[in-house]
Motif scaffolding. Structure first.
Motif, PDB file in Angstrom:
ATOM      1  N   SER A 186       0.728  -1.156   0.098  1.00  0.00           N
ATOM      2  CA  SER A 186       0.117   0.023   0.068  1.00  0.00           C
ATOM      3  C   SER A 186       0.928   1.246   0.086  1.00  0.00           C
ATOM      4  O   SER A 186       2.083   1.355   0.021  1.00  0.00           O
ATOM      5  N   SER A 224     -11.488   6.615   1.402  1.00  0.00           N
ATOM      6  CA  SER A 224     -10.340   6.456   2.096  1.00  0.00           C
ATOM      7  C   SER A 224      -9.966   7.294   3.076  1.00  0.00           C
ATOM      8  O   SER A 224      -9.416   7.067   4.257  1.00  0.00           O
ATOM      9  N   ARG A 311      -3.864   5.527   0.194  1.00  0.00           N
ATOM     10  CA  ARG A 311      -4.504   5.717   1.330  1.00  0.00           C
ATOM     11  C   ARG A 311      -4.561   6.973   2.157  1.00  0.00           C
ATOM     12  O   ARG A 311      -3.256   7.657   2.171  1.00  0.00           O
ATOM     13  N   SER A 315      -7.724   1.813   3.564  1.00  0.00           N
ATOM     14  CA  SER A 315      -7.583   1.238   2.218  1.00  0.00           C
ATOM     15  C   SER A 315      -9.058   1.465   1.658  1.00  0.00           C
ATOM     16  O   SER A 315     -10.067   0.883   2.476  1.00  0.00           O
ATOM     17  N   ALA A 316      -9.136   1.788   0.436  1.00  0.00           N
ATOM     18  CA  ALA A 316     -10.436   1.692  -0.127  1.00  0.00           C
ATOM     19  C   ALA A 316     -10.460   2.065  -1.661  1.00  0.00           C
ATOM     20  O   ALA A 316      -9.534   2.604  -2.348  1.00  0.00           O
ATOM     21  N   ARG A 389     -10.433  -6.659  -1.671  1.00  0.00           N
ATOM     22  CA  ARG A 389     -10.724  -6.928  -0.268  1.00  0.00           C
ATOM     23  C   ARG A 389     -11.160  -5.387   0.314  1.00  0.00           C
ATOM     24  O   ARG A 389     -11.957  -5.441   1.064  1.00  0.00           O
ATOM     25  N   SER A 390     -11.007  -4.500  -0.461  1.00  0.00           N
ATOM     26  CA  SER A 390     -11.114  -2.893  -0.111  1.00  0.00           C
ATOM     27  C   SER A 390     -12.071  -2.263  -1.001  1.00  0.00           C
ATOM     28  O   SER A 390     -12.355  -1.000  -0.868  1.00  0.00           O
TER      29      SER A 390
END
Length: 455
Positions: A186, A224, A311, A315-316, A389-390
């Motif tokens: 990330s 985020s 980020r 996390s998004a 996952r995000s």
């Protein structure tokens, strides 16, 4: 792999490699039209697919493999270049294919018009393993009314593509700039901003980054930063750009995106698209999903890789889920389910994923070389999987295109406006403009004249 299965796989792969999609030119006897009372199985099923020619050829290969088995009912492909084109055809009166590809963004329309039927029990009876093979996020995307309405097939989390010559982390590190570690999974928004500034080279006519001034483009940064995009994740009545948390995230993001020295301006975008600027080596970073990969690969001298969305606080990202749906009017749900099981098997999903466009919802295939394609760009393709996952998908509403169009002028002012940014006013305008689209009844009620006593 059995001898028979191996033979089918070889035929399918050969079909893709030779790009020789089969046609229906060869004569064949026309079966008699069954009477309404007949219980005979259908002579043929239809399969609706969308996508570029490479994807359509891969699907043709999977169907060819199915049709080789004399025990199978024949399947005929019907194809469209885009999901919107398929929907337009159906809305204009075209028959709904027995099995067809669809986007989650069309799920509301499909259900409201009773065009599909749930698939969970049919696939469960055929031994499909949902929990072990598919992510919870992809299954939830098509689960409503206590049923799985369509079978997840692909996912599209948004990531950041970057030009490795313009965004050179080694050179940035040597200059003491803030960069992610070599093995980082990330990166922070500050590191993202530093990369955008480093890639901006006026002498060479390059800019650092472009983010579309749309709800979809800005949503990852809002989420985020702890904000929200809609007032309700399921039945929204308004956007929430003006909430304190969303404004805080936007303020941090727009400090970068409104910098004309770093981002493409409207004049440049009128000249050519952001993707075209990236392909020319004049743009450091751009947001996109897996379908952008084969387009960028066409430029042999373009050295690119990907990173997750940056980020702000957490996390998004955003994206969509595609699926295989079953027509509510199919003449045989059982045979259609048999064919659907064939299409979602790892072998055939892997064949489609090997074209480079598809990010499979099947976790086994997503972790395979068919998708990751080691030795090809982007090097860090695993970040596509990390993004799932995000990933947040928009609410199940059928007015998203209208909503984007309605708020577009205010969003463009938000990103491209000059002078001091009046964030309170513009975000309030955005939210107010969204209400007639998302909740037209409340606007109608408020606009109704109140009754007054007659004189």
């Amino acid at each position: 792999m059995s001898v028979r299965r191996g033979l089918l796989a070889c035929v399918a792969v050969a079909s893709v490699l030779t790009a020789a999609a089969c046609t229906d030119d060869s004569p064949s006897p026309t079966p008699p039209t069954p009477t309404p009372s007949t219980t005979a199985p259908p002579e043929e099923l239809s399969f609706g697919v969308v996508g570029p020619q490479d994807v359509q050829r891969a699907f043709r290969a999977t169907v060819d493999a199915w049709n080789l088995d004399p025990d199978h009912v024949d399947v005929e492909i019907r194809s469209w270049p885009t999901q919107a084109a398929m929907r337009s055809a159906i809305e204009a009166g075209a028959a709904v294919p027995d099995v067809f590809m669809s986007s989650r963004s069309d799920l509301s329309w499909l259900m409201e018009n009773s065009l599909i039927q749930p698939v969970d029990e049919l696939l469960d009876d055929r031994g499909v393993e949902f929990g072990d093979t598919y992510s919870r996020e992809s299954l939830e995307a098509f689960s409503t009314d206590d049923h799985l309405q369509c079978m997840p097939y692909g996912v599209t989390p948004t990531v950041i593509y970057y030009n490795k010559r313009l965004v050179n982390f080694d050179r940035m590190r040597a200059r003491g700039l803030d960069v992610p570690d070599a093995d980082a999974t990330s990166w922070s928004f500050d590191q993202f901003a530093a990369a955008a500034e480093f890639a901006s080279r006026p002498a060479r006519g390059s800019k650092g980054v472009h983010i579309d001034p749309t709800i979809e483009g800005l949503a990852p940064f809002i989420l985020s930063g702890g904000g929200t995009v809609f007032d309700d994740p399921e039945l929204p009545k308004s956007l929430t750009f003006s909430s304190d948390s969303s404004k805080g995230a936007l303020e941090r993001t727009l400090e970068l995106l409104r910098n004309p020295q770093v981002t493409l301006d409207e004049t440049q975008l009128d000249e050519r698209s952001a993707v075209a600027w990236f392909q020319r080596g004049k743009l450091g970073m751009i947001a996109g999903n897996r379908s952008l990969t084969p387009i960028l690969r066409q430029k042999n001298n373009l050295d690119f890789d990907i990173m997750p969305m940056p980020r702000l606080d957490g996390s998004a990202t955003v994206g969509d889920v595609t699926s295989l749906c079953m027509s509510a009017q199919t003449s045989s749900a059982s045979l259609a389910a048999d064919f659907m099981v064939h299409e979602i098997s790892a072998d055939w999903v892997g064949l489609v994923a090997s074209t480079g466009y598809l990010q499979p919802a099947n976790v086994e295939v997503a972790l395979s070389d068919d998708f990751l394609q080691p030795g090809r760009k982007p090097e860090h393709a695993a970040f596509f999987n990390t993004g799932v996952r995000s990933m947040s998908a928009p609410p199940l509403i059928d007015t998203l295109p209208e909503l984007e169009e309605t708020v577009a002028p205010s969003l463009e002012q938000l990103v491209y406006g000059v002078g001091v940014l009046d964030l309170d006013t513009i975000t309030t305008e955005i939210d107010d403009a969204s209400k007639p689209v998302l909740d037209p009844e409340s606007v109608t009620d408020s606009a109704s004249p109140s009754e007054t006593p007659s004189e």
